[in-house]
Design a protein around this motif. Structure first.
Motif, PDB file in Angstrom:
ATOM      1  N   THR A 332       0.901  -1.174   0.109  1.00  0.00           N
ATOM      2  CA  THR A 332      -0.097   0.000  -0.104  1.00  0.00           C
ATOM      3  C   THR A 332       0.737   1.141  -0.086  1.00  0.00           C
ATOM      4  OG1 THR A 332      -0.143  -0.488   2.413  1.00  0.00           O
ATOM      5  CG2 THR A 332      -2.015  -1.006   0.913  1.00  0.00           C
ATOM      6  N   LEU A 333       2.052   0.923  -0.132  1.00  0.00           N
ATOM      7  CA  LEU A 333       2.979   2.289   0.024  1.00  0.00           C
ATOM      8  C   LEU A 333       2.957   3.181  -1.076  1.00  0.00           C
ATOM      9  CD1 LEU A 333       5.474   3.953   1.304  1.00  0.00           C
ATOM     10  CD2 LEU A 333       7.033   2.435   0.490  1.00  0.00           C
ATOM     11  N   LEU A 334       3.176   2.720  -2.208  1.00  0.00           N
ATOM     12  CA  LEU A 334       2.711   3.397  -3.566  1.00  0.00           C
ATOM     13  C   LEU A 334       1.293   3.942  -3.654  1.00  0.00           C
ATOM     14  CD1 LEU A 334       3.898   4.694  -6.175  1.00  0.00           C
ATOM     15  CD2 LEU A 334       3.527   2.622  -7.293  1.00  0.00           C
ATOM     16  N   PRO A 335       0.251   3.177  -3.498  1.00  0.00           N
ATOM     17  CA  PRO A 335      -1.166   3.201  -3.714  1.00  0.00           C
ATOM     18  C   PRO A 335      -1.336   4.513  -2.862  1.00  0.00           C
ATOM     19  CG  PRO A 335      -0.835   0.893  -3.769  1.00  0.00           C
ATOM     20  CD  PRO A 335       0.478   1.411  -3.490  1.00  0.00           C
ATOM     21  N   LEU A 389      -8.299  -2.999  -2.501  1.00  0.00           N
ATOM     22  CA  LEU A 389      -7.193  -4.087  -1.655  1.00  0.00           C
ATOM     23  C   LEU A 389      -8.302  -4.912  -0.824  1.00  0.00           C
ATOM     24  CD1 LEU A 389      -4.329  -4.305  -0.777  1.00  0.00           C
ATOM     25  CD2 LEU A 389      -5.096  -3.085   1.675  1.00  0.00           C
ATOM     26  N   ARG A 390      -7.846  -6.416  -1.469  1.00  0.00           N
ATOM     27  CA  ARG A 390      -8.423  -7.398  -0.543  1.00  0.00           C
ATOM     28  C   ARG A 390      -7.418  -8.008   0.292  1.00  0.00           C
ATOM     29  NH1 ARG A 390     -10.847  -7.943  -5.642  1.00  0.00           N
ATOM     30  NH2 ARG A 390     -12.838  -6.745  -5.440  1.00  0.00           N
ATOM     31  N   PRO A 391      -7.040  -8.301   1.427  1.00  0.00           N
ATOM     32  CA  PRO A 391      -6.066  -8.660   2.211  1.00  0.00           C
ATOM     33  C   PRO A 391      -5.676 -10.113   1.652  1.00  0.00           C
ATOM     34  CG  PRO A 391      -7.468  -7.616   3.855  1.00  0.00           C
ATOM     35  CD  PRO A 391      -7.964  -7.642   2.445  1.00  0.00           C
ATOM     36  N   GLY A 392      -6.508 -11.051   1.296  1.00  0.00           N
ATOM     37  CA  GLY A 392      -6.300 -12.336   1.133  1.00  0.00           C
ATOM     38  C   GLY A 392      -5.536 -12.346  -0.202  1.00  0.00           C
ATOM     39  N   GLU A 393      -5.603 -11.358  -1.147  1.00  0.00           N
ATOM     40  CA  GLU A 393      -4.814 -11.146  -2.346  1.00  0.00           C
ATOM     41  C   GLU A 393      -3.487 -10.702  -2.109  1.00  0.00           C
ATOM     42  OE1 GLU A 393      -7.384  -9.116  -4.931  1.00  0.00           O
ATOM     43  OE2 GLU A 393      -8.869 -10.892  -4.840  1.00  0.00           O
ATOM     44  N   GLY A 405     -10.420  -2.968   1.667  1.00  0.00           N
ATOM     45  CA  GLY A 405     -11.731  -2.588   1.179  1.00  0.00           C
ATOM     46  C   GLY A 405     -11.521  -1.056   0.582  1.00  0.00           C
ATOM     47  N   TRP A 406     -10.075  -0.654   0.826  1.00  0.00           N
ATOM     48  CA  TRP A 406     -10.098   0.645   0.243  1.00  0.00           C
ATOM     49  C   TRP A 406      -9.757   0.714  -1.304  1.00  0.00           C
ATOM     50  CZ3 TRP A 406      -7.206   5.347   2.944  1.00  0.00           C
ATOM     51  CH2 TRP A 406      -7.654   5.569   4.175  1.00  0.00           C
ATOM     52  N   GLU A 407     -10.298   1.850  -1.879  1.00  0.00           N
ATOM     53  CA  GLU A 407     -10.325   1.716  -3.617  1.00  0.00           C
ATOM     54  C   GLU A 407      -8.995   2.631  -3.607  1.00  0.00           C
ATOM     55  OE1 GLU A 407     -13.912   1.621  -6.093  1.00  0.00           O
ATOM     56  OE2 GLU A 407     -13.113   3.634  -6.363  1.00  0.00           O
TER      57      GLU A 407
ATOM     58  N   MET B   1     -14.073  -7.346  10.120  1.00  0.00           N
ATOM     59  CA  MET B   1     -13.832  -8.016  11.409  1.00  0.00           C
ATOM     60  C   MET B   1     -13.717  -6.902  12.428  1.00  0.00           C
ATOM     61  SD  MET B   1     -10.259  -9.254  12.116  1.00  0.00           S
ATOM     62  CE  MET B   1      -9.872  -9.018  13.763  1.00  0.00           C
ATOM     63  N   ASN B   2     -13.421  -5.678  12.042  1.00  0.00           N
ATOM     64  CA  ASN B   2     -13.651  -4.642  13.077  1.00  0.00           C
ATOM     65  C   ASN B   2     -14.618  -3.714  12.866  1.00  0.00           C
ATOM     66  OD1 ASN B   2     -11.094  -4.682  14.337  1.00  0.00           O
ATOM     67  ND2 ASN B   2     -10.100  -4.596  12.360  1.00  0.00           N
ATOM     68  N   ALA B   3     -15.778  -4.149  12.450  1.00  0.00           N
ATOM     69  CA  ALA B   3     -17.147  -3.542  12.564  1.00  0.00           C
ATOM     70  C   ALA B   3     -17.477  -3.267  14.142  1.00  0.00           C
ATOM     71  CB  ALA B   3     -18.252  -4.048  11.649  1.00  0.00           C
ATOM     72  N   GLN B   4     -18.249  -2.361  14.142  1.00  0.00           N
ATOM     73  CA  GLN B   4     -18.612  -2.112  15.713  1.00  0.00           C
ATOM     74  C   GLN B   4     -19.403  -3.032  16.213  1.00  0.00           C
ATOM     75  OE1 GLN B   4     -18.022   0.434  18.066  1.00  0.00           O
ATOM     76  NE2 GLN B   4     -16.927   2.085  16.793  1.00  0.00           N
ATOM     77  N   ILE B   5     -19.505  -3.457  17.150  1.00  0.00           N
ATOM     78  CA  ILE B   5     -20.441  -4.655  17.874  1.00  0.00           C
ATOM     79  C   ILE B   5     -21.528  -4.101  18.014  1.00  0.00           C
ATOM     80  CG2 ILE B   5     -20.780  -6.285  19.595  1.00  0.00           C
ATOM     81  CD1 ILE B   5     -18.642  -7.008  17.664  1.00  0.00           C
ATOM     82  N   GLU B   6     -22.748  -4.646  17.627  1.00  0.00           N
ATOM     83  CA  GLU B   6     -24.158  -3.970  17.962  1.00  0.00           C
ATOM     84  C   GLU B   6     -24.580  -4.557  19.376  1.00  0.00           C
ATOM     85  OE1 GLU B   6     -25.952  -1.651  16.645  1.00  0.00           O
ATOM     86  OE2 GLU B   6     -24.498  -1.387  14.896  1.00  0.00           O
ATOM     87  N   GLN B   7     -25.121  -3.832  20.248  1.00  0.00           N
ATOM     88  CA  GLN B   7     -25.213  -4.528  21.478  1.00  0.00           C
ATOM     89  C   GLN B   7     -26.940  -4.644  21.529  1.00  0.00           C
ATOM     90  OE1 GLN B   7     -23.028  -2.941  25.023  1.00  0.00           O
ATOM     91  NE2 GLN B   7     -22.850  -0.942  23.870  1.00  0.00           N
ATOM     92  N   THR B   8     -27.545  -4.097  20.429  1.00  0.00           N
ATOM     93  CA  THR B   8     -29.073  -4.539  20.485  1.00  0.00           C
ATOM     94  C   THR B   8     -29.296  -5.150  19.163  1.00  0.00           C
ATOM     95  OG1 THR B   8     -29.315  -2.391  19.702  1.00  0.00           O
ATOM     96  CG2 THR B   8     -29.768  -2.917  21.949  1.00  0.00           C
ATOM     97  N   ASP B   9     -30.344  -6.041  18.875  1.00  0.00           N
ATOM     98  CA  ASP B   9     -30.627  -6.547  17.643  1.00  0.00           C
ATOM     99  C   ASP B   9     -31.471  -5.630  16.994  1.00  0.00           C
ATOM    100  OD1 ASP B   9     -33.078  -6.814  18.719  1.00  0.00           O
ATOM    101  OD2 ASP B   9     -33.225  -8.910  18.863  1.00  0.00           O
TER     102      ASP B   9
END
Lengths: 427, 324
Positions: A332-335, A389-393, A405-407, B1-9
């Motif tokens: 991600t340095l250049l992008p 960017l997709r970390p898996g790639e 997920g950044w474009e 995976m870093n989305a805020q956790i929802e405390q209510t449904d």
């Protein structure tokens, strides 16, 4: 030997003040000619760079290679491949491997392995003190003779100011640049993010801006006293920039660098206990970020680096304070740097200079420029290609990135290291 | 995976209780109302109800705490849930088992709820993020971050004595910086709409940018207590002296210890609270701790009703309300 003609690209070579559509001819791993074709040259490969930017290969100053010692986080080969994918041709590695680079033997092992991998040049920063323990000086002369291009104690603490003084004096005896990661360990205490409103709300132990400014002030004074060539690595605070700017105006022989993520992210990005944003030095406030951006555009900061720190997934899968700091940043340095151009923070030539000629000048390396006779280390990118960017790639073994997920606009299409294509988008 | 956790449904029902932050006033009031229904049950304070029969609640404590664990355990048992106590020796986890490993192991026991205490801020959020879907997580204290059930039992105590929150001035005295209880109290008081929250402490015991939490700052106890309706005293840990945050317990008591004389600055009907355990003669004089304005022991008994409310709401989808 191989010979390559790079045709029709926009050549940006800041060290030679070139920004125009010019062809490049490469032979035997070196730049043979720029602009006009050499007589009787018949390339065995032509790269069509029409619509693309051709620039010096990126020099990433201060990456954390995990080999030897932490191969579960990354190997020299995995990270050198990631470098090639990111348009990076030279990795300058920090000495905090296991064992640390405090003897020529450790460096020799890394050098050989890197040579066998062959996708990027690896240069080393030697340890300032033995085992980076901050107490006894490392054999800096031997490290220099073995090829280390600078010395550093990384972010490990020095025993006291007197040892720091002697270390800088001794390094300056051999004109070895010293990479300083200025930070007061006592003020840092157990902190894990910037001390401010977000830390107060989340109850996370804070690292005050003063942890950096106190140490930068001390290190500037020691630099002045010893006449050492100091590079202030990965700064995070606007106040430190002001001090460094003043010292430069007063004639100090210093340079400064910033990690690219510091130019985008802030302490607010940690909210929700986002471990991907756990970095050291910590992400600070918007005014710090804006001041750092300004410093790059005005030349007070000459180097943008990735501060690459690949980690295995487990290292980031803990409650925030227990996670390992760092971002896998090569790809991600250049992008991200191009995003600064897109946002109008930098012009393209300044961005490229901070990634190539800038670090080369700081360490007196004969790299980061494309005049004839120089090593053919080249990055070619398509400035219009849009991708996500997709970390898996990612090619790096470490997928730890906050930029998932950044474009991005701008993607490396070819990387050439010593005249060989080490990355090509289509292959 | 870093989305805020929802405390209510999606229907606004309680799923997790990790932090006061993010809740609306009506939601906090619903917790208090539900707790009221348990506290008002006939008999000795609280009677056993079958609301959570067949549910398994695991107390997952990575930090020693007999008191808090016991009140959670009692609350769960009064709701007829089965309780597993899992005290994780921190030194054992330091030997290689990660928190996630521990969690996976315990998940194999099919808990419906984890009650978590951990020394790292954010640990409860972490567990909520990684726990199997359908498992509720209650934060019983994570680092300096949050202790939401303690804050809610304090709110319950205040409401019982004062009725309406809106006209109240509340002073929190002591080590705000290291207190998860104080952070949760400040958030709850502001959400419930009190007139003013004050923090009273020396600079070394206040977090950076503390005003951003929504408080007025006082360094002088006498000034800070002027006209307040509620005084919340925080426990002072001995190690604050070792870290050079304070010179001595003696000076601390001289400046910030709550005495009968000082309490006269507050409104005559002011109540005095303390999350416990109290240090007599360090942050509070015995005459106040045992005096007529002290509600410290009531806080403890209300803690059970509040924890019953939170547990039943998170597992029963508002089951507690059926009692009212």
């Amino acid at each position: 030997m191989s010979s390559i003609h790079i045709q029709g690209g926009r050549l940006i070579d800041p060290a030679n003040d070139i920004d125009e559509t010019l062809d490049l001819w490469l032979q035997d791993g070196k730049v043979l000619a720029v602009g006009a074709p050499p007589k009787g040259f018949s390339p065995n490969q032509v790269i069509d760079a029409t619509g693309k930017v051709v620039c010096p290969g990126i020099i990433d100053l201060g990456v954390h290679l995990r080999e030897p010692g932490q191969e579960h986080k990354g190997t020299i080969c995995s990270e050198a491949r990631a470098a090639a994918k990111g348009g990076i041709t030279t990795l300058i590695c920090m000495p905090d491997t296991l064992p640390v680079i405090d003897t020529p033997a450790v460096w020799e092992l890394i050098r050989r392995r890197a040579k066998a991998c062959g996708t990027a040049r690896v240069l080393a920063i030697g340890a300032l003190t033995q085992s980076l323990e901050g107490e006894q000086l490392a054999e800096m002369s031997a490290l220099k003779q073995a090829g280390c291009v600078a010395v550093s104690n990384t972010r490990r603490r020095m025993a006291n100011t007197l040892v720091s003084r002697h270390a800088l004096e001794y390094a300056s005896t051999f004109d070895l640049p010293v990479l300083l990661c200025s930070e007061d360990p006592h003020l840092k205490a157990g902190g894990c993010m910037h001390e401010g409103a977000v830390a107060s709300r989340l109850g996370l132990p804070g690292i005050p801006a003063a942890a950096e400014t106190v140490a930068v002030a001390r290190d500037l004074a020691l630099t002045e006293h010893t006449g050492c060539r100091s590079h202030f690595h990965t700064l995070s605070t606007g106040r430190a920039i002001e001090m460094i700017r003043q010292a430069r105006q007063d004639g100090a022989r210093i340079s400064a660098g910033v990690a690219i993520h510091q130019l985008f992210l802030m302490d607010t990005d940690v909210d929700g206990f986002n471990a991907a944003c756990h970095v050291d030095p910590p992400l600070r406030t918007q005014s710090d970020r804006d001041r750092l951006r300004k410093a790059v555009s005005e030349g007070d900061i000459q180097v943008i680096c990735s501060d690459h720190q690949p980690h295995e997934a487990d290292a980031k899968t803990e409650p925030f304070p227990l996670t390992a700091p760092g971002i896998s940043g090569l790809e991600t340095l250049l992008p991200l740097s191009l995003k600064l151009v897109e946002e109008g923070v930098l012009d393209l030539a300044t961005a490229i200079a901070a990634l190539s000629a800038g670090p080369a000048r700081v360490l007196d390396l004969p790299l980061g420029r494309l005049d004839p006779g120089r090593s053919a280390d080249i990055c070619i990118f398509d400035p219009e290609a849009i991708w996500e960017l997709r970390p898996g790639e990612m090619a790096s073994q470490g997928k730890n990135t906050p930029f998932s997920g950044w474009e991005f606009r701008g993607q490396v299409t070819h990387t050439l290291f010593e005249g060989r294509i080490t990355w090509s988008k289509d292959s | 995976m870093n989305a805020q956790i929802e405390q209510t449904d999606a229907q606004g029902r309680l799923r997790h209780f990790l932090s006061i932050e993010g809740f609306r006033r009506e939601q906090l009031e619903r917790i208090l109302d539900t707790a009221e229904s348990f506290a008002m049950l006939p008999g000795r304070q609280v009677k056993k109800v079958p609301l959570l029969r067949g549910k398994i609640i695991t107390n997952l404590f990575f930090e020693n705490s007999t008191r808090t664990r016991t009140t959670f355990e009692l609350a769960a048992k009064l709701l007829s849930a089965d309780v597993i106590n899992f005290n994780v020796n921190v030194s054992a986890t330091a030997k290689g088992e990660t928190l996630l490993d521990t969690l996976r192991n315990i998940e194999a026991m099919h808990s419906d709820m984890f009650v978590v205490r951990h020394s790292a801020s954010g640990a409860a959020h972490f567990i909520a993020r990684h726990a199997a879907p359908g498992v509720s997580v209650i934060n019983a204290g994570d680092g300096r971050h949050a202790h939401p059930t303690q804050a809610m039992l304090d709110m319950f105590t205040i409401r019982r004595h004062k009725g309406d929150f809106t006209p109240l001035r509340v002073a929190i005295v002591g080590d705000i910086q290291h207190s998860r209880v104080a952070r949760s109290q400040i958030m709850a008081l502001n959400i419930l709409g009190v007139t003013e929250v004050r923090v009273i402490a020396p600079r070394t015991l206040l977090p950076a940018d503390v005003r951003s939490l929504g408080v007025h700052v006082y360094h002088d106890l006498d000034q800070g207590l002027e006209d307040v309706d509620v005084v919340i005293m925080l426990r002072l840990q001995k190690e604050r002296m070792d870290n050079a945050l304070l010179p001595s317990e003696h000076e601390y008591f001289q400046l910030y210890g709550l005495t009968g004389e000082r309490l006269k600055r507050a409104r005559p009907d002011a109540i005095v609270m303390h999350p416990g355990p109290i240090n007599r003669g360090v942050e509070i004089a015995s005459e106040v701790a045992d005096g007529p304005q002290s509600v410290i022991l009531q806080q403890v008994s209300y803690g059970i009703a509040v924890r019953m409310a939170v547990m039943s709401m998170a597992l029963g989808g508002g089951a507690g309300e059926q009692q009212t």
